[in-house]
Design a protein around this motif. Structure first.
Motif, PDB file in Angstrom:
ATOM      1  N   ILE A  17       0.838  -1.211   0.000  1.00 48.71           N
ATOM      2  CA  ILE A  17       0.000   0.000   0.000  1.00 48.71           C
ATOM      3  C   ILE A  17       0.867   1.254   0.000  1.00 48.71           C
ATOM      4  O   ILE A  17       0.623   2.207  -0.754  1.00 48.71           O
ATOM      5  CB  ILE A  17      -0.949   0.000   1.210  1.00 48.71           C
ATOM      6  CG1 ILE A  17      -1.996  -1.108   1.060  1.00 48.71           C
ATOM      7  CG2 ILE A  17      -1.648   1.356   1.338  1.00 48.71           C
ATOM      8  CD1 ILE A  17      -2.873  -1.280   2.280  1.00 48.71           C
ATOM      9  N   LEU A  18       1.914   1.261   0.832  1.00 46.65           N
ATOM     10  CA  LEU A  18       2.793   2.433   0.920  1.00 46.65           C
ATOM     11  C   LEU A  18       3.565   2.657  -0.375  1.00 46.65           C
ATOM     12  O   LEU A  18       3.733   3.803  -0.825  1.00 46.65           O
ATOM     13  CB  LEU A  18       3.757   2.278   2.093  1.00 46.65           C
ATOM     14  CG  LEU A  18       3.140   2.354   3.495  1.00 46.65           C
ATOM     15  CD1 LEU A  18       4.194   2.106   4.564  1.00 46.65           C
ATOM     16  CD2 LEU A  18       2.491   3.725   3.714  1.00 46.65           C
ATOM     17  N   VAL A  19       4.053   1.563  -0.984  1.00 48.58           N
ATOM     18  CA  VAL A  19       4.772   1.686  -2.258  1.00 48.58           C
ATOM     19  C   VAL A  19       3.839   2.202  -3.351  1.00 48.58           C
ATOM     20  O   VAL A  19       4.219   3.075  -4.151  1.00 48.58           O
ATOM     21  CB  VAL A  19       5.385   0.327  -2.665  1.00 48.58           C
ATOM     22  CG1 VAL A  19       5.916   0.391  -4.098  1.00 48.58           C
ATOM     23  CG2 VAL A  19       6.506  -0.052  -1.712  1.00 48.58           C
ATOM     24  N   ALA A  20       2.607   1.675  -3.391  1.00 52.85           N
ATOM     25  CA  ALA A  20       1.630   2.135  -4.382  1.00 52.85           C
ATOM     26  C   ALA A  20       1.304   3.606  -4.173  1.00 52.85           C
ATOM     27  O   ALA A  20       1.192   4.378  -5.135  1.00 52.85           O
ATOM     28  CB  ALA A  20       0.365   1.294  -4.287  1.00 52.85           C
ATOM     29  N   PHE A  21       1.170   4.016  -2.910  1.00 54.31           N
ATOM     30  CA  PHE A  21       0.886   5.415  -2.572  1.00 54.31           C
ATOM     31  C   PHE A  21       2.037   6.321  -3.014  1.00 54.31           C
ATOM     32  O   PHE A  21       1.818   7.390  -3.590  1.00 54.31           O
ATOM     33  CB  PHE A  21       0.671   5.524  -1.067  1.00 54.31           C
ATOM     34  CG  PHE A  21       0.262   6.894  -0.598  1.00 54.31           C
ATOM     35  CD1 PHE A  21      -1.030   7.355  -0.776  1.00 54.31           C
ATOM     36  CD2 PHE A  21       1.185   7.717   0.034  1.00 54.31           C
ATOM     37  CE1 PHE A  21      -1.393   8.624  -0.340  1.00 54.31           C
ATOM     38  CE2 PHE A  21       0.832   8.981   0.466  1.00 54.31           C
ATOM     39  CZ  PHE A  21      -0.478   9.435   0.288  1.00 54.31           C
ATOM     40  N   LEU A  22       3.274   5.856  -2.775  1.00 51.69           N
ATOM     41  CA  LEU A  22       4.450   6.642  -3.157  1.00 51.69           C
ATOM     42  C   LEU A  22       4.557   6.771  -4.671  1.00 51.69           C
ATOM     43  O   LEU A  22       4.808   7.862  -5.202  1.00 51.69           O
ATOM     44  CB  LEU A  22       5.706   5.980  -2.589  1.00 51.69           C
ATOM     45  CG  LEU A  22       7.044   6.664  -2.905  1.00 51.69           C
ATOM     46  CD1 LEU A  22       7.082   8.055  -2.315  1.00 51.69           C
ATOM     47  CD2 LEU A  22       8.215   5.829  -2.369  1.00 51.69           C
ATOM     48  N   LEU A  23       4.343   5.660  -5.393  1.00 54.02           N
ATOM     49  CA  LEU A  23       4.407   5.695  -6.860  1.00 54.02           C
ATOM     50  C   LEU A  23       3.334   6.598  -7.442  1.00 54.02           C
ATOM     51  O   LEU A  23       3.572   7.306  -8.425  1.00 54.02           O
ATOM     52  CB  LEU A  23       4.259   4.270  -7.418  1.00 54.02           C
ATOM     53  CG  LEU A  23       5.449   3.333  -7.211  1.00 54.02           C
ATOM     54  CD1 LEU A  23       5.117   1.941  -7.717  1.00 54.02           C
ATOM     55  CD2 LEU A  23       6.692   3.870  -7.912  1.00 54.02           C
ATOM     56  N   TYR A  24       2.150   6.582  -6.821  1.00 57.81           N
ATOM     57  CA  TYR A  24       1.059   7.443  -7.295  1.00 57.81           C
ATOM     58  C   TYR A  24       1.430   8.909  -7.172  1.00 57.81           C
ATOM     59  O   TYR A  24       1.208   9.701  -8.096  1.00 57.81           O
ATOM     60  CB  TYR A  24      -0.215   7.143  -6.510  1.00 57.81           C
ATOM     61  CG  TYR A  24      -1.299   8.171  -6.719  1.00 57.81           C
ATOM     62  CD1 TYR A  24      -2.032   8.219  -7.909  1.00 57.81           C
ATOM     63  CD2 TYR A  24      -1.589   9.111  -5.734  1.00 57.81           C
ATOM     64  CE1 TYR A  24      -3.021   9.175  -8.107  1.00 57.81           C
ATOM     65  CE2 TYR A  24      -2.574  10.070  -5.923  1.00 57.81           C
ATOM     66  CZ  TYR A  24      -3.286  10.096  -7.106  1.00 57.81           C
ATOM     67  OH  TYR A  24      -4.259  11.044  -7.287  1.00 57.81           O
ATOM     68  N   TYR A  25       2.002   9.290  -6.041  1.00 56.44           N
ATOM     69  CA  TYR A  25       2.334  10.697  -5.842  1.00 56.44           C
ATOM     70  C   TYR A  25       3.529  11.123  -6.696  1.00 56.44           C
ATOM     71  O   TYR A  25       3.612  12.275  -7.128  1.00 56.44           O
ATOM     72  CB  TYR A  25       2.613  10.981  -4.353  1.00 56.44           C
ATOM     73  CG  TYR A  25       1.368  11.455  -3.651  1.00 56.44           C
ATOM     74  CD1 TYR A  25       1.029  12.800  -3.621  1.00 56.44           C
ATOM     75  CD2 TYR A  25       0.505  10.557  -3.048  1.00 56.44           C
ATOM     76  CE1 TYR A  25      -0.123  13.241  -3.000  1.00 56.44           C
ATOM     77  CE2 TYR A  25      -0.656  10.978  -2.418  1.00 56.44           C
ATOM     78  CZ  TYR A  25      -0.962  12.325  -2.398  1.00 56.44           C
ATOM     79  OH  TYR A  25      -2.107  12.750  -1.804  1.00 56.44           O
TER      80      TYR A  25
END
Length: 262
Positions: A17-25
């Motif tokens: 979830i954190l990696v996906a959130f970081l990639l999104y931003y």
């Protein structure tokens, strides 16, 4: 949680979830610019590297590992503007940075003297809008704008509504370019600003709007753009630009510089 032969822990889910959130931003920051294409290219190469490594092609894996190592340094150079914007947004969004005690400790407490300049600039923008006088007014915050000021003509005069309007008059030799304002003084006029590279701006936004957006992407300064075609006022903050009324302009400036509630 057990899925077939895989054992998934809650930390694995949190990690994803954190990696996906970081990639999104990261994608949100670089979207619409040349950097977005570089980012997607690097991401595809990295996925190819993972596939090659999983298959067991050792020679190609070694080559890609060296490329990824050099590529990481190249990405820092290529994305320095986007990295700076990301860190700036993180710093602004944290409660630590907005806390009054820490603001005083870090020397970032907003000066109440900004109330006067905000009023003067808002009134000048309103008059210029009604007279269809084009121009860009940049309000410095914390970042140093010396290199942009040096690209124009140093004025270093006390800020006033009449002086701002006269600078952008069609008969003025300084009306082309931006005016930089800091601590109640007009530091320079006829300044050259960085141009936004994104292609998401509407077609009715011209060179002035791209310059206003560019300086807001590169620094924490605020840029006010007045269109000479339709008289509309646009406000650029943190890499975003929108059309505002004269009342909204003053309110947004007070919120940004004085932390007043909107």
């Amino acid at each position: 949680m057990q899925i077939s032969f895989l054992e998934i822990k809650w930390t694995d889910v949190l990690d994803i979830i954190l990696v996906a959130f970081l990639l999104y931003y990261i994608y949100k920051l670089v979207r619409g610019s040349v950097a977005s294409r570089v980012f997607m290219g690097y991401l595809l190469i990295y996925l190819f590297y993972l596939i090659v490594k999983a298959i067991g092609l050792e020679l190609l894996t070694k080559i890609l590992e060296y490329f990824m190592g050099v590529g990481a340094i190249a990405l820092i150079v290529l994305f320095q503007q986007e990295i700076r914007r990301f860190l700036l947004l993180v710093g602004k969004s944290t409660s630590l940075a907005n806390n009054k005690f820490f603001s005083k400790l870090l020397g970032t407490q907003p000066e109440q003297d900004n109330q006067g300049p905000i009023k003067i600039v808002s009134e000048a923008a309103k008059t210029m809008s009604s007279e269809f006088t084009g121009g860009i007014i940049v309000l410095q915050k914390d970042d140093d704008l010396s290199k942009f000021a040096e690209s124009g003509d140093i004025v270093d005069a006390i800020l006033s509504k009449k002086l701002l309007i006269s600078i952008f008059s069609q008969y003025s030799l300084l009306n082309d370019g931006a005016v930089i304002v800091n601590k109640g003084r007009i530091k320079a006029a006829h300044c050259i600003l960085p141009i936004a590279s994104g292609d998401e701006l509407p077609s009715n936004y011209g060179f002035r709007h791209r310059a206003a957006l560019g300086i807001s992407e590169a620094t924490d300064a605020v840029a006010i753009c007045i269109s000479e075609e339709n008289g509309k006022i646009s406000l650029a903050i943190d890499g975003n630009i929108k059309i505002v009324s004269a009342v909204e302009l003053e309110r947004e400036l007070r919120r940004y510089f004085l932390n007043e509630a909107v």
